[in-house]
Motif scaffolding. Structure first.
Motif, mmCIF file in Angstrom:
data_model
loop_
_atom_site.group_PDB
_atom_site.id
_atom_site.type_symbol
_atom_site.label_atom_id
_atom_site.label_comp_id
_atom_site.label_asym_id
_atom_site.label_seq_id
_atom_site.Cartn_x
_atom_site.Cartn_y
_atom_site.Cartn_z
ATOM 1 N N PRO A 16 26.450 -17.103 -57.526
ATOM 2 C CA PRO A 16 25.949 -17.788 -58.725
ATOM 3 C C PRO A 16 26.887 -18.877 -59.252
ATOM 4 N N ILE A 17 28.182 -18.676 -59.085
ATOM 5 C CA ILE A 17 29.142 -19.676 -59.563
ATOM 6 C C ILE A 17 29.028 -20.948 -58.738
ATOM 7 N N HIS A 19 26.388 -21.909 -57.064
ATOM 8 C CA HIS A 19 25.083 -22.502 -57.396
ATOM 9 C C HIS A 19 25.136 -23.233 -58.734
ATOM 10 N N ASP A 20 25.744 -22.608 -59.740
ATOM 11 C CA ASP A 20 25.837 -23.227 -61.074
ATOM 12 C C ASP A 20 26.672 -24.500 -61.057
ATOM 13 N N ALA A 21 27.566 -24.627 -60.089
ATOM 14 C CA ALA A 21 28.394 -25.836 -59.962
ATOM 15 C C ALA A 21 27.630 -26.947 -59.227
ATOM 16 N N GLY A 22 26.376 -26.657 -58.835
ATOM 17 C CA GLY A 22 25.571 -27.657 -58.127
ATOM 18 C C GLY A 22 25.948 -27.781 -56.667
ATOM 19 N N THR A 57 36.143 -31.024 -58.146
ATOM 20 C CA THR A 57 35.071 -30.031 -58.077
ATOM 21 C C THR A 57 35.579 -28.759 -57.401
ATOM 22 N N VAL A 61 35.755 -25.132 -59.290
ATOM 23 C CA VAL A 61 35.049 -23.979 -58.725
ATOM 24 C C VAL A 61 36.048 -22.878 -58.368
ATOM 25 N N ASP A 64 36.901 -20.936 -61.486
ATOM 26 C CA ASP A 64 35.778 -20.086 -61.892
ATOM 27 C C ASP A 64 35.604 -18.897 -60.945
#
Length: 177
Positions: A16-17, A19-22, A57, A61, A64
């Protein structure tokens, strides 16, 4: 409810992390155990986005992911987290790999032994098209990789550059004092 194994819990914390970072989760490896545990996360941009994954980026990530993994209870000990992007040396094996490299020079070896290097211009779910109009089924490609073009100058728009405030004030004048 059965207890999830460690790699599954790590995946559930990581996915999910990313994915949430695009980003796209290209690969996740959970290696070793105890104090020698290494978690390798490979992320990429979505296939419809060109360019590389930026270092900022990757750094963001990584922070996170580290926070999330620290809360995974089955990771009792220290671990090493490695976060990276695939880079140009990655073999192109999936349609999404080819889509990410449209416009790039690709070196190909086919299953019948033919070798060529051409610019990739289009990708479908089952084939690729090169600038010479050569059409090759993905199933017929044994190996493919991006050829790095250090000397190639891309067309750049002036708007791609950011002017630094006051940069012109330090210019040298060729006239004598």
């Amino acid at each position: 409810m059965a207890r999830l194994d460690v790699p599954t819990q790590v995946h559930d914390a990581v996915a999910p992390i990313v994915h949430d970072a695009g980003l796209f989760l290209e690969d996740l490896e959970y290696l070793g155990s105890g104090p020698t545990t290494t978690i390798r996360v490979t992320v990429d941009l979505p296939e419809d986005v060109s360019g590389p994954v930026g270092l900022e980026t990757i750094s963001s990530v990584s922070r996170d992911l580290s926070t999330a993994l620290d809360s995974v209870s089955v990771l009792h000990s220290q671990y090493t987290l490695e976060v990276s992007s695939p880079g140009t040396s990655r073999p192109l094996t999936q349609p999404r790999h080819f889509r990410r490299n449209v416009g790039r020079l690709i070196s190909v070896k086919t299953v019948n032994g033919e070798r060529f290097t051409e610019r990739l211009v289009e990708v479908t779910d089952d084939a690729v098209l090169f600038d010479t109009r050569r059409h090759v089924a993905l199933a017929d490609i044994r190996r493919a990789k991006v050829e790095v073009e250090l000397g190639r100058v891309e067309l750049v728009d002036d708007n791609d550059f950011q002017d630094v405030a006051g940069a012109d004030s330090g210019r040298f004048d060729d006239s004598e004092d």
